[in-house]
Write a protein that holds these residues in place. Structure first.
Motif, PDB file in Angstrom:
ATOM      1  N   LEU A  35       0.878  -1.171   0.000  1.00  0.00           N
ATOM      2  CA  LEU A  35       0.000   0.000   0.000  1.00  0.00           C
ATOM      3  C   LEU A  35       0.911   1.216   0.000  1.00  0.00           C
ATOM      4  O   LEU A  35       1.727   1.379   0.908  1.00  0.00           O
ATOM      5  CB  LEU A  35      -0.910   0.016   1.227  1.00  0.00           C
ATOM      6  N   VAL A  36       0.798   2.033  -1.033  1.00  0.00           N
ATOM      7  CA  VAL A  36       1.621   3.239  -1.173  1.00  0.00           C
ATOM      8  C   VAL A  36       0.709   4.444  -1.028  1.00  0.00           C
ATOM      9  O   VAL A  36      -0.268   4.577  -1.775  1.00  0.00           O
ATOM     10  CB  VAL A  36       2.328   3.264  -2.547  1.00  0.00           C
ATOM     11  N   GLU A  37       1.028   5.294  -0.085  1.00  0.00           N
ATOM     12  CA  GLU A  37       0.234   6.505   0.136  1.00  0.00           C
ATOM     13  C   GLU A  37       0.975   7.710  -0.432  1.00  0.00           C
ATOM     14  O   GLU A  37       2.189   7.839  -0.250  1.00  0.00           O
ATOM     15  CB  GLU A  37      -0.023   6.710   1.622  1.00  0.00           C
ATOM     16  N   VAL A  38       0.233   8.559  -1.134  1.00  0.00           N
ATOM     17  CA  VAL A  38       0.787   9.821  -1.596  1.00  0.00           C
ATOM     18  C   VAL A  38       0.031  10.938  -0.883  1.00  0.00           C
ATOM     19  O   VAL A  38      -1.146  10.785  -0.554  1.00  0.00           O
ATOM     20  CB  VAL A  38       0.707   9.990  -3.132  1.00  0.00           C
ATOM     21  N   ALA A  39       0.700  12.033  -0.654  1.00  0.00           N
ATOM     22  CA  ALA A  39       0.088  13.138   0.090  1.00  0.00           C
ATOM     23  C   ALA A  39      -1.098  13.722  -0.664  1.00  0.00           C
ATOM     24  O   ALA A  39      -1.076  13.846  -1.890  1.00  0.00           O
ATOM     25  CB  ALA A  39       1.128  14.228   0.340  1.00  0.00           C
ATOM     26  N   ASP A  40      -2.115  14.045   0.106  1.00  0.00           N
ATOM     27  CA  ASP A  40      -3.239  14.761  -0.501  1.00  0.00           C
ATOM     28  C   ASP A  40      -2.901  16.248  -0.509  1.00  0.00           C
ATOM     29  O   ASP A  40      -2.136  16.724   0.319  1.00  0.00           O
ATOM     30  CB  ASP A  40      -4.561  14.490   0.224  1.00  0.00           C
ATOM     31  N   GLU A  41      -3.452  16.945  -1.460  1.00  0.00           N
ATOM     32  CA  GLU A  41      -3.201  18.377  -1.606  1.00  0.00           C
ATOM     33  C   GLU A  41      -4.171  19.137  -0.703  1.00  0.00           C
ATOM     34  O   GLU A  41      -5.377  18.933  -0.769  1.00  0.00           O
ATOM     35  CB  GLU A  41      -3.379  18.785  -3.075  1.00  0.00           C
ATOM     36  N   LYS A  42      -3.633  19.961   0.147  1.00  0.00           N
ATOM     37  CA  LYS A  42      -4.482  20.758   1.041  1.00  0.00           C
ATOM     38  C   LYS A  42      -5.229  21.800   0.224  1.00  0.00           C
ATOM     39  O   LYS A  42      -4.669  22.443  -0.653  1.00  0.00           O
ATOM     40  CB  LYS A  42      -3.640  21.464   2.122  1.00  0.00           C
ATOM     41  N   ALA A  43      -6.513  21.923   0.529  1.00  0.00           N
ATOM     42  CA  ALA A  43      -7.338  22.873  -0.224  1.00  0.00           C
ATOM     43  C   ALA A  43      -8.470  23.363   0.667  1.00  0.00           C
ATOM     44  O   ALA A  43      -8.914  22.653   1.569  1.00  0.00           O
ATOM     45  CB  ALA A  43      -7.909  22.191  -1.460  1.00  0.00           C
ATOM     46  N   PRO A  44      -8.943  24.577   0.408  1.00  0.00           N
ATOM     47  CA  PRO A  44     -10.073  25.084   1.192  1.00  0.00           C
ATOM     48  C   PRO A  44     -11.334  24.269   0.904  1.00  0.00           C
ATOM     49  O   PRO A  44     -11.411  23.529  -0.078  1.00  0.00           O
ATOM     50  CB  PRO A  44     -10.233  26.532   0.704  1.00  0.00           C
ATOM     51  N   GLU A  45     -12.315  24.413   1.774  1.00  0.00           N
ATOM     52  CA  GLU A  45     -13.572  23.652   1.658  1.00  0.00           C
ATOM     53  C   GLU A  45     -14.289  23.920   0.336  1.00  0.00           C
ATOM     54  O   GLU A  45     -14.743  23.010  -0.336  1.00  0.00           O
ATOM     55  CB  GLU A  45     -14.483  24.006   2.838  1.00  0.00           C
ATOM     56  N   LYS A  46     -14.403  25.177  -0.033  1.00  0.00           N
ATOM     57  CA  LYS A  46     -15.092  25.540  -1.277  1.00  0.00           C
ATOM     58  C   LYS A  46     -14.051  25.872  -2.340  1.00  0.00           C
ATOM     59  O   LYS A  46     -13.222  26.749  -2.154  1.00  0.00           O
ATOM     60  CB  LYS A  46     -16.009  26.734  -1.042  1.00  0.00           C
ATOM     61  N   LEU A  47     -14.144  25.163  -3.462  1.00  0.00           N
ATOM     62  CA  LEU A  47     -13.176  25.350  -4.544  1.00  0.00           C
ATOM     63  C   LEU A  47     -13.896  25.642  -5.851  1.00  0.00           C
ATOM     64  O   LEU A  47     -14.970  25.096  -6.118  1.00  0.00           O
ATOM     65  CB  LEU A  47     -12.361  24.067  -4.750  1.00  0.00           C
ATOM     66  N   SER A  48     -13.269  26.458  -6.667  1.00  0.00           N
ATOM     67  CA  SER A  48     -13.766  26.646  -8.027  1.00  0.00           C
ATOM     68  C   SER A  48     -13.366  25.412  -8.837  1.00  0.00           C
ATOM     69  O   SER A  48     -12.531  24.613  -8.406  1.00  0.00           O
ATOM     70  CB  SER A  48     -13.140  27.895  -8.649  1.00  0.00           C
ATOM     71  N   GLN A  49     -13.923  25.275 -10.020  1.00  0.00           N
ATOM     72  CA  GLN A  49     -13.559  24.142 -10.871  1.00  0.00           C
ATOM     73  C   GLN A  49     -12.069  24.175 -11.212  1.00  0.00           C
ATOM     74  O   GLN A  49     -11.410  23.144 -11.216  1.00  0.00           O
ATOM     75  CB  GLN A  49     -14.396  24.132 -12.158  1.00  0.00           C
ATOM     76  N   ALA A  50     -11.542  25.356 -11.451  1.00  0.00           N
ATOM     77  CA  ALA A  50     -10.114  25.485 -11.767  1.00  0.00           C
ATOM     78  C   ALA A  50      -9.255  25.031 -10.585  1.00  0.00           C
ATOM     79  O   ALA A  50      -8.233  24.358 -10.768  1.00  0.00           O
ATOM     80  CB  ALA A  50      -9.782  26.929 -12.140  1.00  0.00           C
ATOM     81  N   GLN A  51      -9.662  25.390  -9.366  1.00  0.00           N
ATOM     82  CA  GLN A  51      -8.918  24.964  -8.178  1.00  0.00           C
ATOM     83  C   GLN A  51      -9.007  23.448  -7.997  1.00  0.00           C
ATOM     84  O   GLN A  51      -8.025  22.802  -7.632  1.00  0.00           O
ATOM     85  CB  GLN A  51      -9.442  25.679  -6.932  1.00  0.00           C
ATOM     86  N   MET A  52     -10.193  22.884  -8.248  1.00  0.00           N
ATOM     87  CA  MET A  52     -10.351  21.429  -8.155  1.00  0.00           C
ATOM     88  C   MET A  52      -9.457  20.724  -9.165  1.00  0.00           C
ATOM     89  O   MET A  52      -8.792  19.737  -8.840  1.00  0.00           O
ATOM     90  CB  MET A  52     -11.813  21.027  -8.373  1.00  0.00           C
ATOM     91  N   ASP A  53      -9.430  21.249 -10.376  1.00  0.00           N
ATOM     92  CA  ASP A  53      -8.581  20.667 -11.413  1.00  0.00           C
ATOM     93  C   ASP A  53      -7.113  20.730 -11.004  1.00  0.00           C
ATOM     94  O   ASP A  53      -6.365  19.775 -11.244  1.00  0.00           O
ATOM     95  CB  ASP A  53      -8.786  21.391 -12.752  1.00  0.00           C
ATOM     96  N   GLN A  54      -6.713  21.837 -10.387  1.00  0.00           N
ATOM     97  CA  GLN A  54      -5.327  21.994  -9.949  1.00  0.00           C
ATOM     98  C   GLN A  54      -4.986  20.984  -8.848  1.00  0.00           C
ATOM     99  O   GLN A  54      -3.924  20.366  -8.872  1.00  0.00           O
ATOM    100  CB  GLN A  54      -5.079  23.430  -9.453  1.00  0.00           C
ATOM    101  N   VAL A  55      -5.884  20.803  -7.883  1.00  0.00           N
ATOM    102  CA  VAL A  55      -5.661  19.834  -6.804  1.00  0.00           C
ATOM    103  C   VAL A  55      -5.519  18.432  -7.391  1.00  0.00           C
ATOM    104  O   VAL A  55      -4.589  17.687  -7.051  1.00  0.00           O
ATOM    105  CB  VAL A  55      -6.814  19.885  -5.764  1.00  0.00           C
ATOM    106  N   MET A  56      -6.426  18.057  -8.293  1.00  0.00           N
ATOM    107  CA  MET A  56      -6.355  16.727  -8.910  1.00  0.00           C
ATOM    108  C   MET A  56      -5.075  16.561  -9.734  1.00  0.00           C
ATOM    109  O   MET A  56      -4.483  15.486  -9.751  1.00  0.00           O
ATOM    110  CB  MET A  56      -7.582  16.467  -9.777  1.00  0.00           C
ATOM    111  N   ALA A  57      -4.647  17.630 -10.387  1.00  0.00           N
ATOM    112  CA  ALA A  57      -3.418  17.563 -11.186  1.00  0.00           C
ATOM    113  C   ALA A  57      -2.198  17.316 -10.306  1.00  0.00           C
ATOM    114  O   ALA A  57      -1.346  16.484 -10.633  1.00  0.00           O
ATOM    115  CB  ALA A  57      -3.244  18.838 -12.002  1.00  0.00           C
ATOM    116  N   VAL A  58      -2.115  18.024  -9.180  1.00  0.00           N
ATOM    117  CA  VAL A  58      -0.978  17.851  -8.265  1.00  0.00           C
ATOM    118  C   VAL A  58      -0.990  16.441  -7.675  1.00  0.00           C
ATOM    119  O   VAL A  58       0.042  15.757  -7.643  1.00  0.00           O
ATOM    120  CB  VAL A  58      -1.002  18.931  -7.151  1.00  0.00           C
TER     121      VAL A  58
END
Length: 159
Positions: A35-58
């Protein structure tokens, strides 16, 4: 044969860790399991679509950094392909028979998986339309992998 689960975020709950450890121990007679864990990207509770895309990209870059070229990758996605446990067992057996000895499963973060990770996937897997905690999915997936080996062995475990 090696089976690896890559998951976003750290598993904190002791009972989930204990369950994963139990299935890892059971699987050790059949395969190398990690089982390999990678860090989740910290993000505020409410995100725009662009911010969500950025989190998923990272998060996607972190996931892709843990996958080697030769690995057969199955991504877990709610819209992925569903199958019965027996079919899943046969597919795992067939993969190893036809030269895929390194199989990697990917569980994304709370926002899902980036298009780059989805593209890298050789197949998709869905456990249905229910939304389950990502931590619990690690346990469910580990159990289903173990069940697949037991089915392929002809064990009475699968009843």
């Amino acid at each position: 044969m090696t089976i690896k689960i890559i998951a976003v975020g750290k598993l904190k709950e002791k009972y989930f860790k204990a369950a994963i450890a139990e299935y890892a121990k059971r699987l050790s007679r059949f395969t190398k399991f990690a089982l390999v864990e990678v860090a989740d990207e910290k993000a505020p509770e409410k995100l725009s679509q662009a911010q969500m895309d950025q989190v998923m990209a990272v998060e996607g870059e972190r996931i892709l950094g843990k996958i080697k070229d030769k690995e057969y990758v199955i991504v877990l996605a709610i819209n992925g392909r569903q199958r019965a446990s027996e079919d899943f067992a046969k597919e795992l057996s067939d993969l190893t028979t036809y030269g895929h000895s390194d199989i990697t499963f990917v569980i994304g973060g709370s926002l899902g998986l980036s298009p780059a990770v989805m593209k890298r996937g050789d197949d998709t897997l869905s456990f249905g339309k229910l939304t389950l905690p990502h931590q619990l999915m690690r346990v469910v997936l580990s159990e289903q992998i173990y069940r697949a080996f037991m089915i392929n062995e002809g064990s009475p475990y699968h009843k």
